[in-house]
Scaffold this motif. Structure first.
Motif, PDB file in Angstrom:
ATOM      1  N   LYS A 128       1.244  -1.128  -0.080  1.00 35.37           N
ATOM      2  CA  LYS A 128       0.093   0.292   0.122  1.00 35.37           C
ATOM      3  C   LYS A 128       0.785   0.937  -0.326  1.00 35.37           C
ATOM      4  CE  LYS A 128      -4.078  -2.325   0.177  1.00 35.37           C
ATOM      5  NZ  LYS A 128      -4.881  -2.405  -1.340  1.00 35.37           N
ATOM      6  N   GLU A 181     -16.284   1.711   2.799  1.00 35.77           N
ATOM      7  CA  GLU A 181     -16.548  -0.008   2.339  1.00 35.77           C
ATOM      8  C   GLU A 181     -14.952  -0.097   1.246  1.00 35.77           C
ATOM      9  OE1 GLU A 181     -19.726   1.967   0.332  1.00 35.77           O
ATOM     10  OE2 GLU A 181     -17.863   1.920   2.245  1.00 35.77           O
ATOM     11  N   ARG A 182     -13.757  -1.290   1.253  1.00 38.42           N
ATOM     12  CA  ARG A 182     -13.712  -1.304   0.516  1.00 38.42           C
ATOM     13  C   ARG A 182     -14.130  -1.221  -1.137  1.00 38.42           C
ATOM     14  NH1 ARG A 182      -9.319  -6.375   2.175  1.00 38.42           N
ATOM     15  NH2 ARG A 182      -8.193  -5.302   3.477  1.00 38.42           N
ATOM     16  N   PRO A 183     -13.863  -0.808  -2.023  1.00 40.64           N
ATOM     17  CA  PRO A 183     -12.125  -0.298  -2.743  1.00 40.64           C
ATOM     18  C   PRO A 183     -11.553   1.338  -2.365  1.00 40.64           C
ATOM     19  CG  PRO A 183     -13.866  -0.298  -4.552  1.00 40.64           C
ATOM     20  CD  PRO A 183     -14.116  -0.674  -3.792  1.00 40.64           C
ATOM     21  N   ILE A 201     -10.748   4.829   0.100  1.00 40.27           N
ATOM     22  CA  ILE A 201     -10.424   4.997   0.759  1.00 40.27           C
ATOM     23  C   ILE A 201     -10.233   6.702   1.015  1.00 40.27           C
ATOM     24  CG2 ILE A 201      -7.578   5.506  -0.182  1.00 40.27           C
ATOM     25  CD1 ILE A 201      -7.078   4.122   1.606  1.00 40.27           C
ATOM     26  N   THR A 237      -9.330   2.205  -5.429  1.00 40.85           N
ATOM     27  CA  THR A 237      -8.547   1.690  -5.758  1.00 40.85           C
ATOM     28  C   THR A 237      -8.743   0.061  -6.127  1.00 40.85           C
ATOM     29  OG1 THR A 237      -8.016   0.288  -3.562  1.00 40.85           O
ATOM     30  CG2 THR A 237      -6.733   1.352  -3.622  1.00 40.85           C
TER      31      THR A 237
END
Length: 641
Positions: A216, A265-267, A269, A282
Motif C-alpha cells: 500500500k 467499505e473496500r475499495p 479509502i 483502488t
C-alpha cells in the motif's frame, strides 16, 4: 412618539423573520447533507470507473508484451540457444518490435552462472548491465510465482532520473527448465508511452492517479510529492526497501502512514495529505500485485455542491431580503396611523384638547379606532361641560340651601314656651336638607296657647320661603284677631295675592287652647285631621278639616271655629302626612290606624316620652326604606290640675 422598533408591528416582523429563517436554515442543513451524500456516492462510482478504465491500457500492454515474448522466444528459438553476448540480429529485431509497440525500451539479458545479467540485445543503449541487475534484483523474475506465469510485472526506479519505471520481465528457461535469461519491457511512467496513466482527468473536478505497491505504498503518482507515502503501516524491512527505492527520487519516506480520515467499505479509502482530505478508489492491476489508485480532493468533490448551495440559497436569501425590505417598509408604513393616533393622544395629554385623529388611507382598523377615540374625546369634553354646568348648579343650589337653612331656622321656634297645665313636645325631620313643613308654638297676650303645623306644596327653598311668609302672616293675624278662623281667612287672602298663579298652597292645622276654660278651638285647612285622646273614655277623637288649603281659594266664607274641651290626661297630636304616609321596604304605609293604636297604648306617657317613642316606632317601621316626605309632629298633654 413611540419608536418603530418598540411597536408590535416591528415585533411581529421579527417573529415572522425568525419563523421563516429557522425552517430555511434547517432545510439548508438537510440539503447539504443529502447533496454531500449524493456527491460522495457519485465520486466513489466515478473514481472506481476511472481506476478500472486506467487499468485497461496496462492489460493491453501485458497482452502486447506476451506477443513480443512469444515472438522472441519461439521464433528466435531462445529456449534452444539463448545468446550470452551481444547479438546484432536480436537487437535489430527488438528495435523493430519497439517501434511497433511504442515501448520505451526492450532488452534481452543473459543470466550468468554467478547470477549476474549481461545485456545481449537492446532497443536502446540507455540502461547498462548495472541497472538491469538492479531491476532484476527488485522484481526477481525467476521466483516461484514468476516461473508459474513465465513473467512478472513490477515498478522500479530509474537510477539515473529517479522516474518510476513499469517493468515486465519474461523469464526464459531451457527445455530442461534451467534459467537462461530474461526479456524485459520497460516503460517510464512520467515520460514514456504510458505516461498518460498518471495524467489527471477532469470529471467536473480533477481526478489523479497513483500506483500502489502490495504494501500500500505509493510508488508513482500524478502528484510527485505523494510518491513513497503509504496508506497502511509498514514493517521495518518494508520501510528500508521503500527508502532504497526512494533514494534517487528526491522523495522522503515518512515514519508514519498517511492519516485515514474516514473508514469506507473496500475499495474506497479517505486519507489526509498536506492538510487536505482525499477520497480514493483502488483497482487491482490484472496479472500483477500492484493496484491503481484514483483519488480526488473532497474539497473539489464538494465544491460543485457548495456552488449549488450558494447559488440556491443566495437566491433564497435575495428573495428573503427583498421580502424583508418590502415587509419592513410596508410594516413601517402601516404603523404610521397608530403613531399618528399616539401623537394625538400625547397632544391631548399636554393640554391641546383641539387635537384630533385624521383618517389615513392605509389606517384600516386604526381609522376606526381613531374615530372612536375622537368621539370619546368629544364625549368627555361634553361630559366635562355638563359636569361644569352641574357644578355651577350645585354651587348655586348650595347657596340656595344655605339660604333655605337660614330661612328654615326662622320657621322653627327657638324654644317652646311653658304653659300652665300642659306639656308640649315636638319633632321635625325633613326629607331633604330644606323642607316646606313648619310648626309653631307660642302664647298670645291673652294667655292662650297657639299650636300650628303646616305643610307647603313642593320642596326646597321656594316652599320654605312661602312657608316663612305664611308663618309670619298667620302670627300677625292671630295676634290681632281673637278668632283663629278669621285670622286664617285673612292670612289666606294675603297669601293668595302673594303666590298669584304659581299654584303654591299650604295645608295647615292651627289650635288655640285656653287652660282656664280648657277649651281647644281649631282650624284645619285641608290638613290631616288631628287626634285627641280622651283619657276618661279611653277613646280617640278626630279633629276633621274645616276648610280648603291656604292659597287655594280667595275670600272664603266666615264661620266660627269648632272646639273641644280637654280634661286631665287628654293628649292632642298634630302631625303632617309624613307620618301616616311613611313607607316600609315593601311599600306599605304607616297609616292612621297605627298612629291611633300607638296613641291609645302610650297616651299615659309624658308628651316628651310619647314623641320619642312614636319617632322610634316610625324608624323601626321604615328601616331600609327611603323617607319620601317631611315628618312634623306636635304633642300636647293636659296635666292633672
Amino acid at each position: 412618539m413611540m419608536l418603530f422598533r418598540q411597536s408590535i408591528g416591528f415585533r411581529l416582523l421579527g417573529m415572522t423573520i425568525i419563523l421563516l429563517a429557522i425552517p430555511l436554515l434547517v432545510d439548508s442543513f438537510i440539503f447539504l447533507e443529502k447533496r454531500f451524500d449524493k456527491a460522495t456516492k457519485r465520486a466513489k462510482s466515478l473514481l472506481l470507473q476511472q481506476a478500472d478504465f486506467h487499468t485497461l491500457p496496462i492489460s493491453h500492454i501485458q497482452s502486447s508484451d506476451q506477443e513480443i515474448f512469444r515472438t522472441l522466444v519461439y521464433f528466435l528459438q531462445l529456449q534452444q540457444k539463448f545468446p550470452n553476448q551481444k547479438n546484432v540480429l536480436l537487437s535489430h529485431t527488438i528495435k523493430q518490435l519497439k517501434l511497433a509497440d511504442a515501448h520505451d525500451q526492450i532488452l534481452c539479458a543473459a543470466l550468468s552462472q554467478d547470477g549476474k545479467y549481461t545485456i545481449v540485445a537492446s532497443s536502446t543503449d540507455y540502461f547498462d548491465a548495472e541497472a538491469v541487475n538492479f531491476f532484476m534484483a527488485t522484481i526477481n523474475p525467476f521466483s516461484v510465482a514468476a516461473k508459474a506465469n513465465h513473467s512478472v510485472t513490477d515498478l522500479v526506479i530509474d537510477p539515473k532520473t529517479g522516474h518510476p519505471l513499469f517493468v515486465t520481465a519474461h523469464s526464459v528457461l531451457s527445455e530442461k527448465g534451467e534459467p537462461l535469461g530474461v526479456i524485459a519491457i520497460i516503460d517510464d511512467l512520467q515520460t514514456g508511452g504510458i505516461d498518460q496513466l498518471l495524467s489527471p482527468v477532469q470529471q467536473g473536478y480533477e481526478i489523479k492517479f497513483a500506483f500502489l505497491l502490495p504494501s500500500k505504498a505509493i510508488f508513482a503518482a500524478s502528484d510527485h510529492a505523494l510518491r513513497f507515502q503509504y496508506l497502511a503501516p509498514l514493517t521495518d524491512a518494508q520501510k528500508m526497501q521503500l527508502r532504497s527505492l526512494a533514494k534517487n527520487s528526491g522523495n522522503i519516506v515518512e515514519d508514519a502512514p498517511l492519516e485515514i480520515s474516514a473508514v469506507h467499505e473496500r475499495p474506497y479509502i479517505e486519507f489526509i495529505w498536506q492538510g487536505k482530505k482525499y477520497l480514493g478508489a483502488t483497482q487491482p492491476i490484472p496479472g500483477t500485485e500492484l493496484s491503481l489508485l484514483a483519488y480526488a480532493s473532497t474539497r473539489s468533490i464538494f465544491m460543485e455542491v457548495i456552488f449549488e448551495y450558494i447559488l440556491i440559497y443566495s437566491t433564497y436569501l435575495g428573495i428573503f431580503l427583498i421580502g424583508f425590505i418590502f415587509s419592513y417598509v410596508a410594516t413601517r408604513r402601516l404603523s404610521r396611523p397608530i403613531n399618528k393616533l399616539g401623537a394625538v393622544m400625547l397632544r391631548i395629554e399636554e393640554g391641546d384638547l383641539e387635537a384630533r385623529y385624521h383618517e389615513d388611507r392605509l389606517g384600516f382598523e386604526i381609522n376606526k379606532l381613531g374615530e372612536i377615540f375622537n368621539r370619546t374625546i368629544e364625549s368627555l369634553l361634553e361630559n366635562e361641560r355638563i359636569a361644569e354646568e352641574e357644578r355651577i348648579k350645585k354651587e348655586i343650589l348650595s347657596q340656595e340651601l344655605e339660604l333655605g337653612r337660614q330661612v328654615q331656622h326662622q320657621l322653627l321656634p327657638l324654644v317652646v314656651p311653658p304653659y300652665e297645665g300642659c306639656d308640649v313636645s315636638y319633632a321635625f325631620l325633613p326629607a331633604i336638607e330644606v323642607a316646606g313643613d313648619f310648626f309653631d308654638v307660642y302664647t298670645k297676650e291673652n294667655d292662650k296657647l297657639i299650636l300650628t303645623v303646616a305643610d307647603a306644596s313642593g320642596k326646597g327653598v321656594q316652599a320654605c320661603l312661602y312657608s316663612l311668609t305664611l308663618k309670619n302672616m298667620l302670627k300677625i293675624m292671630v295676634s290681632s284677631e281673637s278668632d283663629i278662623y278669621e285670622a286664617t281667612r285673612k292670612a289666606n287672602n294675603l297669601f293668595c295675592e302673594d303666590v298669584g298663579d304659581t299654584g303654591m298652597f299650604v295645608t295647615a292645622f292651627m289650635a288655640q287652647y285656653d287652660h282656664h276654660s280648657r277649651r281647644l278651638e281649631f282650624v284645619c285647612c285641608g290638613h290631616n285631621p288631628a287626634f285627641v285622646y280622651k283619657n276618661k273614655s279611653k277613646t280617640v277623637e278626630r279633629l276633621e278639616a274645616t276648610g280648603v288649603a291656604i292659597g287655594f281659594l280667595l275670600n272664603q266664607e266666615k264661620k266660627k271655629p269648632p272646639f273641644v274641651f280637654l280634661e286631665d290626661g287628654d293628649v292632642l297630636v298634630i302631625y303632617s302626612d309624613g307620618i301616616t304616609e311613611a313607607h316600609d321596604i315593601h311599600g306599605e304605609m304607616f297609616g292612621e290606624e297605627r298612629l291611633i293604636r300607638y296613641l291609645q297604648l302610650e297616651a299615659h306617657q309624658s308628651a316628651e316620652v310619647f314623641k320619642n317613642g312614636l319617632m322610634e316606632e316610625l324608624h323601626i317601621f321604615g328601616k331600609g326604606a327611603k323617607q319620601h316626605d317631611d315628618i312634623t309632629l306636635v304633642v300636647m298633654k293636659v296635666r292633672a290640675s
